[in-house]
Design a protein around this motif. Sequence first.
Motif, short mmCIF file in Angstrom:
data_model
loop_
_atom_site.label_atom_id
_atom_site.label_comp_id
_atom_site.label_asym_id
_atom_site.label_seq_id
_atom_site.Cartn_x
_atom_site.Cartn_y
_atom_site.Cartn_z
N LYS A 92 1.02 7.19 -6.37
CA LYS A 92 0.07 8.21 -6.38
C LYS A 92 0.36 9.70 -6.38
O LYS A 92 0.27 10.50 -7.29
N ALA A 147 0.88 4.30 -2.76
CA ALA A 147 0.71 5.74 -2.37
C ALA A 147 1.54 6.58 -2.83
O ALA A 147 1.32 7.54 -3.48
N ARG A 155 1.10 -1.27 -0.05
CA ARG A 155 0.07 0.04 0.01
C ARG A 155 0.75 1.18 0.01
O ARG A 155 0.52 2.18 -0.58
N SER A 156 1.90 1.22 0.57
CA SER A 156 2.93 2.43 0.71
C SER A 156 3.28 2.68 -0.73
O SER A 156 3.65 3.69 -1.21
#
Length: 473
Positions: free
Chosen positions: A29, A26, A22-23
Amino acid sequence: MAMVDADERVRPEDEVLSLPARSVLAAFKAGTLSPAEYMAALIARIEDREPRVCALYDFRPDDAMKAARASEARWVKGAPIGPLDGMPVSIKDNIAMKGDPVTTGTAAADMTPAAEDAPLTARLREDGAIFYAKTTCPDFGMLSSGLSSLHHLSRNPWDLTQNPGGSSAGAAAAGAAGYGPLHIGTDIGGSIRLPAGWTGLIGYKPSQGRVPVYPYYPGRCAGPLTPTVDDALLLMETISRPDWRDATSLPPQDLDWNVPPASVRSMKIGLMLDAGCGLPVDGEIRTAVLAAARRFEDAGAEIIPVDGILTRQMLDGLDDFWRARFWAQMETYTPERRAKILPFILDWAAGAKDLPATRAASGFDQMLAIRQATAQVFQGLDLIISPVNPVVSFPAEWAGPTNDPSLPFEHIAFTVPWNMGDNPACSINCGFSVSGMPIGLQIIGPRFADLRVLSVTKAFEGWTGGIPNWPKP
């Protein structure tokens, strides 16, 4: 055993590749890390470590970099094609990927390219994942080992003389060696959880039908092997979406896989330290699992000792039926093709040559008996905890902990019942042996209680802190 030295200067790819998935997404993004930069770091690590680990089959760095650059362009425009856009994911060799042969780890495989993706491959592709390689498995996925007639011998990154387990051998070896956080395996008797236990990973076998598979078969599941519970939850968001091809799949549900750590206060948790048959549990494993049980007790759970549910008749019946099933397949091969099969597997299956049909049918009935036993043991319990593996480790060159085709399943007595019962079950590290090898704790839930199992596993991960330093083979 080589471990990361806390005083060693961290290389850029070490820092990047230690991030949870998830990091990484992120950072894609936010524009602080690009898919191409991440892929370049991953490729560099694989090229450095893979000659010793041998986790991968059909490694495709050029195609992966091309896909990463395309993903980078989409992120720059703010238009990713899905939640996993640009994230590398490895796929076990027995899972279909359109255009590639499904070799199932054997030199006797039909090398015809797959006409379509398997269900989970299709879902991952839809969400933008990049398939940079497939991971190794033993012949027909029928060993708890990295031994294969087709692939290089996969080894355990914690100690390269030792076995990573199997049949998701390459997936576990890749995960422990730091080839990114997201890996997919399959499990019909423990093939995700066993190697996860021996390599320190989270290995999750979902409820039967939670993750659609094709071809489906009683007990056959697919699921994540990852460094953290959150990485596994991220994969479950994608791979649990429905697919009509799996006639055993569960009705579509809008489950929130981003679960917080659960409170275990007032839960009734069974503690199973004896599987009922099979190999005895090593003392170090028993000690580590008892220490884990005390953590649950300290958190407010009621720990209730429970007897093992697997009998000698059940395990031998399963062996009979699976031998008969595989021998029926091998009998259709030409002698030349059959000779390419790993001798251990061929010898094991050939044990069914003269097996009476009534005995094979009785073996199938024992699968049903195991299923009934799993339902019965959960009456009055919220969860069960147990060892994953009965032994700390075994040599890389062995086909399994017994290395004996007449005793092939003595080590799966803690894991196989939950395949037959459709139960969700997860492996998580609960300590290390004096030799430095990981020890796995299994957390099992009633049928369909996937979120409960994973949220409690996440709580246990929080209590222990997980594994801070992974091996550098």
